[in-house]
Design a protein around this motif. Sequence first.
Motif, PDB file in Angstrom:
ATOM      1  N   GLU A  65       0.831  -1.196   0.000  1.00  0.00           N
ATOM      2  CA  GLU A  65       0.000   0.000   0.000  1.00  0.00           C
ATOM      3  C   GLU A  65       0.871   1.254   0.000  1.00  0.00           C
ATOM      4  O   GLU A  65       2.016   1.232   0.452  1.00  0.00           O
ATOM      5  CB  GLU A  65      -0.909   0.010   1.230  1.00  0.00           C
ATOM      6  N   ALA A  66       0.310   2.334  -0.493  1.00  0.00           N
ATOM      7  CA  ALA A  66       1.021   3.614  -0.489  1.00  0.00           C
ATOM      8  C   ALA A  66       1.245   4.062   0.952  1.00  0.00           C
ATOM      9  O   ALA A  66       0.358   3.914   1.791  1.00  0.00           O
ATOM     10  CB  ALA A  66       0.215   4.660  -1.245  1.00  0.00           C
ATOM     11  N   PRO A  67       2.411   4.582   1.252  1.00  0.00           N
ATOM     12  CA  PRO A  67       2.677   5.037   2.626  1.00  0.00           C
ATOM     13  C   PRO A  67       1.869   6.287   2.944  1.00  0.00           C
ATOM     14  O   PRO A  67       1.678   7.145   2.072  1.00  0.00           O
ATOM     15  CB  PRO A  67       4.178   5.348   2.598  1.00  0.00           C
ATOM     16  N   PRO A  68       1.355   6.419   4.175  1.00  0.00           N
ATOM     17  CA  PRO A  68       0.601   7.613   4.544  1.00  0.00           C
ATOM     18  C   PRO A  68       1.474   8.861   4.544  1.00  0.00           C
ATOM     19  O   PRO A  68       1.010   9.973   4.322  1.00  0.00           O
ATOM     20  CB  PRO A  68       0.090   7.284   5.948  1.00  0.00           C
ATOM     21  N   SER A  69       2.767   8.660   4.797  1.00  0.00           N
ATOM     22  CA  SER A  69       3.717   9.768   4.790  1.00  0.00           C
ATOM     23  C   SER A  69       5.118   9.179   4.665  1.00  0.00           C
ATOM     24  O   SER A  69       5.333   7.988   4.873  1.00  0.00           O
ATOM     25  CB  SER A  69       3.611  10.599   6.072  1.00  0.00           C
ATOM     26  N   ARG A  70       6.053  10.016   4.326  1.00  0.00           N
ATOM     27  CA  ARG A  70       7.431   9.558   4.218  1.00  0.00           C
ATOM     28  C   ARG A  70       8.088   9.683   5.590  1.00  0.00           C
ATOM     29  O   ARG A  70       8.380  10.780   6.055  1.00  0.00           O
ATOM     30  CB  ARG A  70       8.192  10.401   3.181  1.00  0.00           C
ATOM     31  N   TRP A  71       8.322   8.541   6.198  1.00  0.00           N
ATOM     32  CA  TRP A  71       8.894   8.581   7.548  1.00  0.00           C
ATOM     33  C   TRP A  71      10.265   7.922   7.607  1.00  0.00           C
ATOM     34  O   TRP A  71      10.847   7.783   8.670  1.00  0.00           O
ATOM     35  CB  TRP A  71       7.959   7.900   8.538  1.00  0.00           C
ATOM     36  N   HIS A  72      10.793   7.526   6.453  1.00  0.00           N
ATOM     37  CA  HIS A  72      12.119   6.924   6.434  1.00  0.00           C
ATOM     38  C   HIS A  72      13.128   7.880   5.794  1.00  0.00           C
ATOM     39  O   HIS A  72      12.755   8.863   5.152  1.00  0.00           O
ATOM     40  CB  HIS A  72      12.097   5.580   5.706  1.00  0.00           C
ATOM     41  N   VAL A  73      14.394   7.584   5.972  1.00  0.00           N
ATOM     42  CA  VAL A  73      15.465   8.498   5.569  1.00  0.00           C
ATOM     43  C   VAL A  73      16.542   7.721   4.825  1.00  0.00           C
ATOM     44  O   VAL A  73      16.802   6.566   5.142  1.00  0.00           O
ATOM     45  CB  VAL A  73      16.106   9.167   6.818  1.00  0.00           C
ATOM     46  N   CYS A  74      17.144   8.346   3.830  1.00  0.00           N
ATOM     47  CA  CYS A  74      18.251   7.701   3.136  1.00  0.00           C
ATOM     48  C   CYS A  74      19.377   8.708   2.926  1.00  0.00           C
ATOM     49  O   CYS A  74      19.389   9.448   1.945  1.00  0.00           O
ATOM     50  CB  CYS A  74      17.791   7.124   1.794  1.00  0.00           C
ATOM     51  N   GLU A  75      20.278   8.754   3.868  1.00  0.00           N
ATOM     52  CA  GLU A  75      21.453   9.618   3.776  1.00  0.00           C
ATOM     53  C   GLU A  75      22.672   8.715   3.934  1.00  0.00           C
ATOM     54  O   GLU A  75      23.015   8.310   5.043  1.00  0.00           O
ATOM     55  CB  GLU A  75      21.411  10.694   4.867  1.00  0.00           C
ATOM     56  N   ILE A  76      23.302   8.384   2.827  1.00  0.00           N
ATOM     57  CA  ILE A  76      24.363   7.383   2.835  1.00  0.00           C
ATOM     58  C   ILE A  76      25.736   8.046   2.967  1.00  0.00           C
ATOM     59  O   ILE A  76      26.161   8.787   2.078  1.00  0.00           O
ATOM     60  CB  ILE A  76      24.313   6.544   1.547  1.00  0.00           C
ATOM     61  N   PRO A  77      26.441   7.781   4.063  1.00  0.00           N
ATOM     62  CA  PRO A  77      27.791   8.348   4.215  1.00  0.00           C
ATOM     63  C   PRO A  77      28.814   7.530   3.440  1.00  0.00           C
ATOM     64  O   PRO A  77      28.549   6.376   3.068  1.00  0.00           O
ATOM     65  CB  PRO A  77      28.034   8.225   5.726  1.00  0.00           C
ATOM     66  N   ALA A  78      29.955   8.120   3.186  1.00  0.00           N
ATOM     67  CA  ALA A  78      31.056   7.375   2.579  1.00  0.00           C
ATOM     68  C   ALA A  78      31.516   6.301   3.560  1.00  0.00           C
ATOM     69  O   ALA A  78      31.338   6.443   4.783  1.00  0.00           O
ATOM     70  CB  ALA A  78      32.211   8.310   2.240  1.00  0.00           C
TER      71      ALA A  78
END
Length: 209
Positions: A65-78
């Motif tokens: 199902e479509a998420p109700p909101s964006r609650w995850h994060v993707c910040e990839i460090p070196a």
Amino acid sequence: MSSFTEFIATMEHRRRSASDALEDGRSVRRAGAVLLASRYGLYNAALLADAVKTNGRPDYRRISEAPPSRWHVCEIPAYADISAAVADLTRDSNRALSLRALGVIIEDKSVKRISRHIRGVMRALWLYHLWAGHSVGELRDKRYHPADVKPYWAEAWRMHGDGERLADASAWLHALCAEYHRRTDKPHAGAAFLVASQALITRATMETA
């Protein structure tokens, strides 16, 4: 390879054309597959054929199902910065770990933050595998909803153009899952996802060697 901007424009063109065809009743199943593929940023609509009904509509038995909101994060460090990034993510919750060692259980707020980052990286990696034509069913039973992975198009694009970025993402996910396990004594679903992801990458490497 085209630029990311050109890629976005191409997908928008495909989305509009497929949407018009579907509305006009022209080759509805094929149009539906192309429309769904464009929403994933995917060129090969055949990879989604089983997720489209005969009327051209998505089959949500195969898509989350479509998420109700964006609650995850993707910040990839070196890779070299991963240890420092984990420390920064959990700095204010080390007291929870110390008290836990003494038998005092309090909420470790960093666990939720870690999980948010894990789920974000999972989505970016899943999209990378989808675009690569890998068997994403080995990563999770259902496909993510297109809206759930749309925020990670740019990150998946970077992974395709930079093997080091892909390696950094895998290493970051491994570190996050290890930290989650350390703080909860439970494995995160991201750990099994990573094992499957690495297996897909290894298989694809061997097939092209």
